[in-house]
Design an enzyme around this catalytic site. Structure first.
Site, PDB file in Angstrom:
ATOM      1  CE1 TYR A 118      -4.203  -1.828   0.543  1.00  0.00           C
ATOM      2  CE2 TYR A 118      -2.762  -3.286   1.787  1.00  0.00           C
ATOM      3  CZ  TYR A 118      -3.966  -3.050   1.153  1.00  0.00           C
ATOM      4  OH  TYR A 118      -4.934  -4.015   1.127  1.00  0.00           O
ATOM      5  CG  ASN A 141     -10.632  -1.383  -8.607  1.00  0.00           C
ATOM      6  OD1 ASN A 141     -11.099  -0.851  -9.611  1.00  0.00           O
ATOM      7  ND2 ASN A 141      -9.783  -2.389  -8.662  1.00  0.00           N
ATOM      8  CB  CYS A 149      -7.577  -3.679  -6.041  1.00  0.00           C
ATOM      9  SG  CYS A 149      -9.131  -4.537  -6.275  1.00  0.00           S
ATOM     10  CG  HIS A 150      -5.915  -9.523  -7.509  1.00  0.00           C
ATOM     11  ND1 HIS A 150      -6.583  -8.939  -8.569  1.00  0.00           N
ATOM     12  CD2 HIS A 150      -4.909 -10.254  -8.045  1.00  0.00           C
ATOM     13  CE1 HIS A 150      -6.000  -9.311  -9.701  1.00  0.00           C
ATOM     14  NE2 HIS A 150      -4.979 -10.092  -9.410  1.00  0.00           N
ATOM     15  CD  GLU A 176      -2.425 -11.996 -11.002  1.00  0.00           C
ATOM     16  OE1 GLU A 176      -1.439 -11.369 -10.557  1.00  0.00           O
ATOM     17  OE2 GLU A 176      -3.465 -11.447 -11.396  1.00  0.00           O
TER      18      GLU A 176
END
Length: 184
Positions: A118, A141, A149-150, A176
């Site tokens: 962040y 978002n 945003c993940h 991912e």
């Protein structure tokens, strides 16, 4: 007003099934404007009411709309592990100011399979002390998954919060390759 002009002004939507459950996709003539997690009928109806009041136009179900069809195809490829980046026109009109600046930086600067803190993201937009405000931006978002945003996590290694729920965030990060696949 001819029918072509009318079509250009529409807000269109559809729901697609994904590896993290049903997602509501909504688009304006400018591009994809909203992605909503856990799009059961009740969630979908609330989201569409919110969109109608924010955009001043009643959303119309149109799964064959070119932007929605392309978004659905790209999301399916992403969840199948065949796509790492989304190439879609985006309508940023649901978000402004600092939140938009942070989300645009996230979309362009934090690639598949990587994470950012962040505070680091705050620094990237010239506000190094604004980690908490970045958290607020992530929570607002309107385009989750597509604007990833993940991929924003806590500096100490914690996963951080997530509007779609922590289980959903873990699944996206596992997809991912950032986290191991959940055991159950």
């Amino acid at each position: 007003m001819d029918s072509h002009r009318q079509y250009e002004q529409r807000v269109v939507w559809t729901v697609v099934d994904t590896g993290i459950g049903p997602l509501l996709l909504a688009a304006t003539p400018e591009g994809l404007v909203n992605v909503v997690f856990h799009a059961t009928e009740a969630v979908r109806d609330r989201a569409l009411d919110r969109l109608a009041s924010r955009l001043g136009r009643e959303p119309v179900e149109a799964p064959g709309s070119p932007v929605l069809a392309e978004a659905a195809d790209q999301l399916q490829a992403y969840f199948a592990g065949r796509r790492r980046d989304f190439e879609l026109p985006l309508d940023w009109s649901l978000i402004s100011g600092f939140n938009r600046q942070v989300l645009r930086e996230l979309a362009s600067g934090v690639s598949y399979g990587t994470v950012v803190g962040y505070g680091d993201l705050a620094g990237r937009v010239g506000q190094p002390g604004a980690a908490q405000a970045v958290g607020t931006a992530m929570g607002s978002n309107p385009l989750p998954v597509v604007v990833p945003c993940h991929r924003v996590v806590e500096r100490d290694g914690g996963i951080g919060g997530f509007g779609g729920g922590l289980e959903t965030k873990r699944k996206l990060l596992a997809l991912e390759g950032v986290l191991p696949e959940p055991l159950f």
